[in-house]
Design a protein around this motif. Structure first.
Motif, short mmCIF file in Angstrom:
data_model
loop_
_atom_site.label_atom_id
_atom_site.label_comp_id
_atom_site.label_asym_id
_atom_site.label_seq_id
_atom_site.Cartn_x
_atom_site.Cartn_y
_atom_site.Cartn_z
N ALA A 36 123.10 23.71 112.29
CA ALA A 36 121.69 24.04 112.14
C ALA A 36 121.03 24.22 113.50
O ALA A 36 121.37 23.54 114.47
CB ALA A 36 120.96 22.95 111.35
N CYS A 88 117.40 23.77 115.26
CA CYS A 88 116.17 23.00 115.02
C CYS A 88 115.09 23.44 116.01
O CYS A 88 115.16 23.09 117.19
CB CYS A 88 116.45 21.51 115.18
SG CYS A 88 117.76 20.91 114.09
N GLU A 147 110.92 20.04 111.94
CA GLU A 147 111.94 20.80 111.22
C GLU A 147 113.29 20.07 111.24
O GLU A 147 114.07 20.15 110.29
CB GLU A 147 112.08 22.19 111.83
CG GLU A 147 113.02 23.13 111.08
CD GLU A 147 112.54 23.51 109.70
OE1 GLU A 147 113.36 24.01 108.91
OE2 GLU A 147 111.34 23.30 109.38
N THR A 148 113.56 19.35 112.32
CA THR A 148 114.79 18.57 112.41
C THR A 148 114.86 17.55 111.28
O THR A 148 115.89 17.38 110.63
CB THR A 148 114.90 17.85 113.77
OG1 THR A 148 114.77 18.80 114.82
CG2 THR A 148 116.24 17.14 113.90
N LEU A 187 115.44 19.43 107.91
CA LEU A 187 116.82 19.90 107.80
C LEU A 187 117.81 18.76 107.58
O LEU A 187 118.73 18.86 106.79
CB LEU A 187 117.21 20.67 109.07
CG LEU A 187 116.56 22.04 109.25
CD1 LEU A 187 116.80 22.55 110.68
CD2 LEU A 187 117.13 23.05 108.25
#
Length: 207
Positions: free
Chosen positions: A190, A192, A197-198, A201
């Protein structure tokens, strides 16, 4: 309700007020588990989306995270096994040759504030250092940070070495020069773009 007030104080970054309300909650026999999940982590579940949408900015989010940490420090002696249900283990560091840590530290604080067990191994970390830390802590997710274009090859090398070892861990990458395209190119799980958002996710990936 006192839990709502605790949440509001954390969101406002008022650590002392949050701790005073936590004391009130404990005197009212509200469980430590509820104080943590509904008051402290509940606050960060509000802060994360606000940061992602641009309603809150990094300095405000740092104040919230610090207020939440003050609450956790106060509660630590009262915590029992099971009071805090871990969302997973998250190891993070800045790659070799890169001395930047503000963004990395914000990610670490947000992840910890959202219920993850966080291992922040610092800046200028070699592939060997990441591998040793992975062996020691057995994280679910490893986060690699780079703020310089010149250290992006080190990020690539670290991902490659983790993959070559066959370690079952998710790899997140982020930092100013990093992109979704680069993340895919080097085999990360992923990209980030920011701390909020980290968290999103990570929770989705470990659900």
């Amino acid at each position: 309700m006192v839990l709502t007030k605790i949440r509001e104080m954390v969101i406002e970054g008022e650590g002392e007020e949050a701790v005073a309300l936590i004391k009130q909650a404990m005197q009212a026999n509200i469980s430590v588990r509820d104080i943590v999940s509904e008051g402290l982590i509940g606050a960060m579940n509000v802060v994360g989306p606000k940061m992602a949408s641009g309603e809150m900015f990094v300095p405000e989010v740092l104040m919230c995270a610090e207020a939440m940490q003050e609450g956790l420090v106060y509660l630590k002696p009262f915590l029992k096994d099971g009071d805090v249900v871990s969302s997973g283990k998250f190891l993070i560091g800045t790659v070799k040759g890169d001395l930047h840590d503000i963004g990395k530290n914000l990610v670490a604080m947000m992840m910890e504030s959202s219920g993850f067990e966080v291992f922040n191994i610092g800046i200028d970390q070699s592939t060997e250092a990441f591998l040793e830390a992975i062996e020691q802590h057995k994280p679910d997710i490893v986060g690699l940070s780079a703020l310089l274009t010149t250290t992006m090859p080190a990020m690539r090398d670290t991902v490659n070495d983790i993959r070559e070892k066959g370690i079952a861990v998710k790899i997140f990458v982020g930092g100013a020069p990093v992109s979704e395209e680069f993340a895919k190119e080097i085999g990360a799980d992923a990209y980030c773009p920011d701390a909020a958002e980290t968290v999103v996710l990570a929770k989705a990936m470990l659900a």
